[in-house]
Design a protein around this motif. Structure first.
Motif, PDB file in Angstrom:
ATOM      1  N   GLN A   1      -3.277  83.282  15.508  1.00  0.00           N
ATOM      2  CA  GLN A   1      -3.277  84.236  16.822  1.00  0.00           C
ATOM      3  C   GLN A   1      -1.965  83.870  17.525  1.00  0.00           C
ATOM      4  OE1 GLN A   1      -5.391  86.891  17.637  1.00  0.00           O
ATOM      5  NE2 GLN A   1      -3.459  87.082  18.821  1.00  0.00           N
ATOM      6  N   THR A   2      -1.721  82.547  17.744  1.00  0.00           N
ATOM      7  CA  THR A   2      -0.251  82.326  18.471  1.00  0.00           C
ATOM      8  C   THR A   2       0.795  82.544  17.624  1.00  0.00           C
ATOM      9  OG1 THR A   2      -1.701  80.212  19.570  1.00  0.00           O
ATOM     10  CG2 THR A   2       0.972  80.267  19.616  1.00  0.00           C
ATOM     11  N   VAL A   3       0.554  82.370  16.384  1.00  0.00           N
ATOM     12  CA  VAL A   3       1.746  82.761  15.476  1.00  0.00           C
ATOM     13  C   VAL A   3       2.174  84.413  15.653  1.00  0.00           C
ATOM     14  CG1 VAL A   3       2.779  83.350  13.152  1.00  0.00           C
ATOM     15  CG2 VAL A   3       1.650  81.178  13.785  1.00  0.00           C
ATOM     16  N   MET A   4       0.992  84.986  15.867  1.00  0.00           N
ATOM     17  CA  MET A   4       1.251  86.695  15.841  1.00  0.00           C
ATOM     18  C   MET A   4       1.517  87.037  17.250  1.00  0.00           C
ATOM     19  SD  MET A   4       0.463  87.759  13.108  1.00  0.00           S
ATOM     20  CE  MET A   4       0.226  89.350  13.154  1.00  0.00           C
ATOM     21  N   ASP A   5       0.970  86.195  18.243  1.00  0.00           N
ATOM     22  CA  ASP A   5       1.390  86.538  19.688  1.00  0.00           C
ATOM     23  C   ASP A   5       2.843  86.346  20.011  1.00  0.00           C
ATOM     24  OD1 ASP A   5      -1.202  86.924  20.440  1.00  0.00           O
ATOM     25  OD2 ASP A   5      -1.452  85.122  21.352  1.00  0.00           O
ATOM     26  N   ALA A   6       3.549  85.585  19.111  1.00  0.00           N
ATOM     27  CA  ALA A   6       5.081  85.315  19.143  1.00  0.00           C
ATOM     28  C   ALA A   6       5.762  86.525  18.371  1.00  0.00           C
ATOM     29  CB  ALA A   6       5.198  83.780  18.609  1.00  0.00           C
ATOM     30  N   LEU A   7       5.269  87.006  17.574  1.00  0.00           N
ATOM     31  CA  LEU A   7       6.091  87.759  16.692  1.00  0.00           C
ATOM     32  C   LEU A   7       5.869  89.444  17.309  1.00  0.00           C
ATOM     33  CD1 LEU A   7       4.744  86.742  13.203  1.00  0.00           C
ATOM     34  CD2 LEU A   7       7.012  86.161  14.259  1.00  0.00           C
ATOM     35  N   ALA A   8       7.151  90.130  17.603  1.00  0.00           N
ATOM     36  CA  ALA A   8       6.971  91.486  17.633  1.00  0.00           C
ATOM     37  C   ALA A   8       6.219  92.058  16.410  1.00  0.00           C
ATOM     38  CB  ALA A   8       8.658  91.966  17.783  1.00  0.00           C
TER      39      ALA A   8
ATOM     40  N   LEU B   1       9.250  77.025  20.155  1.00  0.00           N
ATOM     41  CA  LEU B   1       8.227  75.780  19.957  1.00  0.00           C
ATOM     42  C   LEU B   1       6.752  76.327  19.945  1.00  0.00           C
ATOM     43  CD1 LEU B   1       9.841  73.378  22.523  1.00  0.00           C
ATOM     44  CD2 LEU B   1      10.159  73.158  20.002  1.00  0.00           C
ATOM     45  N   ALA B   2       6.534  77.036  20.585  1.00  0.00           N
ATOM     46  CA  ALA B   2       5.106  77.579  20.395  1.00  0.00           C
ATOM     47  C   ALA B   2       4.711  78.306  19.025  1.00  0.00           C
ATOM     48  CB  ALA B   2       4.544  78.602  21.313  1.00  0.00           C
ATOM     49  N   PHE B   3       5.526  78.838  18.360  1.00  0.00           N
ATOM     50  CA  PHE B   3       5.627  79.723  17.028  1.00  0.00           C
ATOM     51  C   PHE B   3       5.667  78.392  16.022  1.00  0.00           C
ATOM     52  CE2 PHE B   3       8.122  81.409  13.440  1.00  0.00           C
ATOM     53  CZ  PHE B   3       7.257  82.204  12.897  1.00  0.00           C
ATOM     54  N   HIS B   4       6.710  77.438  16.129  1.00  0.00           N
ATOM     55  CA  HIS B   4       6.575  76.361  15.371  1.00  0.00           C
ATOM     56  C   HIS B   4       5.181  75.720  15.082  1.00  0.00           C
ATOM     57  CE1 HIS B   4      11.302  76.117  15.309  1.00  0.00           C
ATOM     58  NE2 HIS B   4      10.866  77.239  14.636  1.00  0.00           N
ATOM     59  N   ARG B   5       4.760  75.342  16.115  1.00  0.00           N
ATOM     60  CA  ARG B   5       3.560  74.261  16.566  1.00  0.00           C
ATOM     61  C   ARG B   5       2.269  75.055  15.889  1.00  0.00           C
ATOM     62  NH1 ARG B   5       4.653  72.497  20.909  1.00  0.00           N
ATOM     63  NH2 ARG B   5       4.061  74.418  22.083  1.00  0.00           N
ATOM     64  N   ALA B   6       2.396  76.554  16.206  1.00  0.00           N
ATOM     65  CA  ALA B   6       1.115  77.374  15.733  1.00  0.00           C
ATOM     66  C   ALA B   6       1.167  77.472  14.344  1.00  0.00           C
ATOM     67  CB  ALA B   6       1.132  78.897  16.208  1.00  0.00           C
ATOM     68  N   LEU B   7       2.318  77.473  13.693  1.00  0.00           N
ATOM     69  CA  LEU B   7       2.458  77.616  12.047  1.00  0.00           C
ATOM     70  C   LEU B   7       1.919  76.357  11.545  1.00  0.00           C
ATOM     71  CD1 LEU B   7       5.857  79.320  11.313  1.00  0.00           C
ATOM     72  CD2 LEU B   7       3.678  80.174  10.520  1.00  0.00           C
ATOM     73  N   ARG B   8       2.605  75.096  12.008  1.00  0.00           N
ATOM     74  CA  ARG B   8       2.052  73.976  11.460  1.00  0.00           C
ATOM     75  C   ARG B   8       0.402  73.446  11.566  1.00  0.00           C
ATOM     76  NH1 ARG B   8       6.029  71.997  14.757  1.00  0.00           N
ATOM     77  NH2 ARG B   8       4.452  70.894  15.919  1.00  0.00           N
TER      78      ARG B   8
ATOM     79  N   GLU C   1       2.373  93.008   8.251  1.00  0.00           N
ATOM     80  CA  GLU C   1       2.523  92.652   6.897  1.00  0.00           C
ATOM     81  C   GLU C   1       2.521  91.233   6.571  1.00  0.00           C
ATOM     82  OE1 GLU C   1       5.642  93.643   3.175  1.00  0.00           O
ATOM     83  OE2 GLU C   1       5.890  94.675   5.314  1.00  0.00           O
ATOM     84  N   TYR C   2       3.255  90.536   7.366  1.00  0.00           N
ATOM     85  CA  TYR C   2       3.425  88.961   7.215  1.00  0.00           C
ATOM     86  C   TYR C   2       2.096  88.363   7.235  1.00  0.00           C
ATOM     87  CZ  TYR C   2       4.841  84.080   8.188  1.00  0.00           C
ATOM     88  OH  TYR C   2       4.967  82.883   8.230  1.00  0.00           O
ATOM     89  N   ALA C   3       1.096  88.719   8.256  1.00  0.00           N
ATOM     90  CA  ALA C   3      -0.114  88.268   8.273  1.00  0.00           C
ATOM     91  C   ALA C   3      -0.860  88.540   7.056  1.00  0.00           C
ATOM     92  CB  ALA C   3      -0.934  88.844   9.597  1.00  0.00           C
TER      93      ALA C   3
END
Length: 163
Positions: free
Chosen positions: A63-70, A51-58, A87-89
């Motif tokens: 930073q929150t997106v990156m924190d959720a990703l390995a 949910l945090a990943f989804h919210r951060a993308l929207r 690479e994604y960033a």
């Protein structure tokens, strides 16, 4: 990190089916009036990460997106692959966030299942709006695989698709 990828084979390729570009990014938005059996596991540790990943993308919160990703996340999106969070960033993340900010997303399903130190999430969403002058109405699908680490749940695999 290698010890987290070995168990992925046990989940099978069927789990890694597919998901939404720019995903059903998603989130908990607009699902309260839907069938509750289509929304489960969101209160779990892995569910909170999703949910945090989804919210951060929207919301455009990189930073929150990156924190959720390995660090070694593998992302399948739009027929391509990115093999790390950095690479994604440096490639699709800014465009994904810009796109999602302009879309109205109705989550149709989002389920999260924890199994030991691995978890998976799958979801479907309706993505509607206008982007670069073009009206869009997409059915998007997403599969995420997460691993429990010393820093909490991290997304190790993303697969997004839409039609």
């Amino acid at each position: 990190m290698q010890r987290f990828f070995k168990p992925l084979r046990a989940l099978g390729l069927g789990l890694l089916l597919g998901a939404a570009p720019l995903a059903a990014a998603h989130g908990e938005k607009n699902h309260a009036d839907k069938d509750p059996t289509l929304f489960s596991g969101l209160e779990s540790g892995a569910g909170k990460t999703v949910l945090a990943f989804h919210r951060a993308l929207r919301e455009g919160d990189q930073q929150t997106v990156m924190d959720a990703l390995a660090d070694a996340v593998v992302i399948f999106e739009g027929g391509g692959v990115e093999r790390s969070a950095s690479e994604y960033a440096g490639h699709h993340l800014p465009a994904d966030m810009a796109f999602l900010k302009q879309m109205n997303i109705t989550q149709r399903e989002l389920q999260v299942r924890e199994q030991g130190d691995l978890a998976y999430a799958y979801g479907r969403a309706q993505v509607q709006g206008e982007f670069k002058g073009k009206a869009l109405d997409l059915q998007s699908m997403e599969t995420l695989v997460l691993a429990r680490t010393g820093d909490g749940w991290k997304i190790v695999h993303v697969h997004w698709s839409s039609k």
